[in-house]
Design a protein around this motif. Structure first.
Motif, mmCIF file in Angstrom:
data_model
loop_
_atom_site.group_PDB
_atom_site.id
_atom_site.type_symbol
_atom_site.label_atom_id
_atom_site.label_comp_id
_atom_site.label_asym_id
_atom_site.label_seq_id
_atom_site.Cartn_x
_atom_site.Cartn_y
_atom_site.Cartn_z
ATOM 1 N N VAL A 27 80.717 60.015 15.481
ATOM 2 C CA VAL A 27 79.308 59.614 15.444
ATOM 3 C C VAL A 27 79.022 58.606 14.327
ATOM 4 N N PRO A 28 79.552 58.790 13.096
ATOM 5 C CA PRO A 28 79.253 57.793 12.053
ATOM 6 C C PRO A 28 79.686 56.372 12.442
ATOM 7 N N GLN A 29 80.845 56.240 13.066
ATOM 8 C CA GLN A 29 81.320 54.923 13.482
ATOM 9 C C GLN A 29 80.455 54.359 14.612
ATOM 10 N N LEU A 30 80.052 55.214 15.536
ATOM 11 C CA LEU A 30 79.197 54.775 16.638
ATOM 12 C C LEU A 30 77.839 54.306 16.110
ATOM 13 N N ARG A 31 77.254 55.092 15.195
ATOM 14 C CA ARG A 31 75.964 54.717 14.589
ATOM 15 C C ARG A 31 76.055 53.357 13.919
ATOM 16 N N LYS A 32 77.125 53.166 13.157
ATOM 17 C CA LYS A 32 77.314 51.901 12.436
ATOM 18 C C LYS A 32 77.391 50.736 13.423
ATOM 19 N N ARG A 33 78.123 50.921 14.504
ATOM 20 C CA ARG A 33 78.297 49.853 15.494
ATOM 21 C C ARG A 33 77.003 49.569 16.263
ATOM 22 N N VAL A 34 76.207 50.602 16.494
ATOM 23 C CA VAL A 34 74.908 50.381 17.139
ATOM 24 C C VAL A 34 74.002 49.608 16.182
ATOM 25 N N MET A 35 74.006 50.011 14.917
ATOM 26 C CA MET A 35 73.138 49.363 13.932
ATOM 27 C C MET A 35 73.532 47.915 13.675
ATOM 28 N N ASP A 36 74.832 47.603 13.736
ATOM 29 C CA ASP A 36 75.235 46.208 13.500
ATOM 30 C C ASP A 36 75.221 45.374 14.792
ATOM 31 N N GLY A 37 74.881 46.019 15.918
ATOM 32 C CA GLY A 37 74.728 45.292 17.173
ATOM 33 C C GLY A 37 76.000 45.111 17.975
ATOM 34 N N SER A 38 77.121 45.665 17.506
ATOM 35 C CA SER A 38 78.359 45.496 18.264
ATOM 36 C C SER A 38 78.450 46.452 19.459
ATOM 37 N N LEU A 39 77.638 47.511 19.469
ATOM 38 C CA LEU A 39 77.493 48.369 20.651
ATOM 39 C C LEU A 39 76.084 48.162 21.181
ATOM 40 N N LYS A 40 75.968 47.745 22.397
ATOM 41 C CA LYS A 40 74.674 47.449 23.009
ATOM 42 C C LYS A 40 74.168 48.672 23.763
ATOM 43 N N CYS A 41 73.673 49.644 22.993
ATOM 44 C CA CYS A 41 73.154 50.866 23.585
ATOM 45 C C CYS A 41 72.232 51.547 22.578
ATOM 46 N N CYS A 42 71.687 52.631 23.004
ATOM 47 C CA CYS A 42 70.830 53.470 22.175
ATOM 48 C C CYS A 42 71.478 54.855 22.162
ATOM 49 N N ILE A 43 71.605 55.453 20.994
ATOM 50 C CA ILE A 43 72.176 56.793 20.916
ATOM 51 C C ILE A 43 71.074 57.751 20.470
ATOM 52 N N ILE A 44 70.801 58.715 21.314
ATOM 53 C CA ILE A 44 69.656 59.613 21.168
ATOM 54 C C ILE A 44 70.144 61.037 20.903
ATOM 55 N N LYS A 45 69.358 61.773 20.100
ATOM 56 C CA LYS A 45 69.628 63.201 19.891
ATOM 57 C C LYS A 45 69.219 63.958 21.155
ATOM 58 N N PRO A 46 70.157 64.604 21.834
ATOM 59 C CA PRO A 46 69.781 65.322 23.058
ATOM 60 C C PRO A 46 68.888 66.541 22.792
ATOM 61 N N CYS A 47 68.863 67.034 21.554
ATOM 62 C CA CYS A 47 68.007 68.188 21.257
ATOM 63 C C CYS A 47 66.523 67.835 21.379
ATOM 64 N N MET A 48 66.206 66.524 21.391
ATOM 65 C CA MET A 48 64.817 66.069 21.482
ATOM 66 C C MET A 48 64.400 65.711 22.914
ATOM 67 N N ILE A 49 65.299 65.936 23.862
ATOM 68 C CA ILE A 49 65.039 65.500 25.238
ATOM 69 C C ILE A 49 64.887 66.704 26.166
ATOM 70 N N VAL A 50 63.782 66.725 26.893
ATOM 71 C CA VAL A 50 63.496 67.781 27.862
ATOM 72 C C VAL A 50 64.172 67.472 29.200
ATOM 73 N N HIS A 51 64.103 66.192 29.586
ATOM 74 C CA HIS A 51 64.541 65.765 30.917
ATOM 75 C C HIS A 51 64.799 64.259 30.859
ATOM 76 N N PRO A 52 65.703 63.731 31.682
ATOM 77 C CA PRO A 52 65.954 62.281 31.681
ATOM 78 C C PRO A 52 64.705 61.433 31.922
ATOM 79 N N PHE A 53 63.731 61.960 32.661
ATOM 80 C CA PHE A 53 62.514 61.204 32.945
ATOM 81 C C PHE A 53 61.808 60.779 31.662
ATOM 82 N N GLN A 54 61.902 61.590 30.647
ATOM 83 C CA GLN A 54 61.331 61.278 29.335
ATOM 84 C C GLN A 54 61.882 59.937 28.821
ATOM 85 N N ILE A 55 63.171 59.723 28.994
ATOM 86 C CA ILE A 55 63.803 58.483 28.531
ATOM 87 C C ILE A 55 63.472 57.340 29.477
ATOM 88 N N VAL A 56 63.368 57.620 30.763
ATOM 89 C CA VAL A 56 62.992 56.585 31.725
ATOM 90 C C VAL A 56 61.628 56.009 31.347
#
Length: 175
Positions: A27-56
């Motif tokens: 996770v630390p390496q993934l976070r760093k790569r997301v923050m520097d833009g080398s990974l084009k995605c969003c990494i979310i805490k699943p504990c905060m998600i009720v259902h995928p529709f929330q993210i949609v």
């Protein structure tokens, strides 16, 4: 491969793809790569998600804000995290919904053309077990979600937790 896909605002031509992981070791390496833009995605805490529709809903808002030039954050992916929150505080939103170095479970969100290879190349760098997205409820922390969104038990008795959360996400711009 367990990838959830949903078409976003039809005029955008973009698709949201979601992939759930548990026991992630890097996770630390993934976070760093997301923050520097080398990974084009969003990494979310699943504990905060009720259902995928929330993210949609949050991703659709991000895509529309991007199209209109009204984004509050610098990237489409941070805009998704910001839109997941009912708070107008960007830093607080990113801290609550983005992963931390000690997190082991992650939900990865991609926004792009459906046939983009970025999704597959990103998934290959994640050192963890991929799970079906319908297991998201196993990761959800209902108490934390209710506290974060200010949902009282009386409201939950009148409506589903998902409806309450989505209502807050949808109306955060006008409240």
């Amino acid at each position: 491969m367990h990838v959830f896909r949903e078409t976003l605002d039809t005029s955008s031509g973009l698709t949201l793809s979601l992939v759930l992981f548990k026991n992630v070791q890097n996770v630390p390496q993934l976070r760093k790569r997301v923050m520097d833009g080398s990974l084009k995605c969003c990494i979310i805490k699943p504990c905060m998600i009720v259902h995928p529709f929330q993210i949609v809903v949050a991703a659709n808002k991000a895509v529309i804000n991007h199209k209109l030039g009204t984004m509050k954050t610098k990237t489409l992916f941070t805009e998704v995290l910001y839109n997941l929150s009912s708070s107008k505080n960007i830093s607080q939103s990113l801290l609550k919904f983005g992963v931390h170095d000690d997190d082991k479970n992650i939900l990865v969100a991609f926004i792009g053309k459906e046939n983009e290879s970025a999704t597959l190349s990103t998934l290959q760098v994640i050192e963890g077990e991929q799970c079906p997205l319908d297991e998201i409820t196993d990761f959800s922390d209902e108490g934390l979600i209710k506290k974060t969104y200010g949902i009282k038990d009386s409201e939950k008795n009148a409506s589903s937790l998902l409806n309450s959360v989505v209502t807050r996400i949808s109306t955060s711009d006008i409240m």
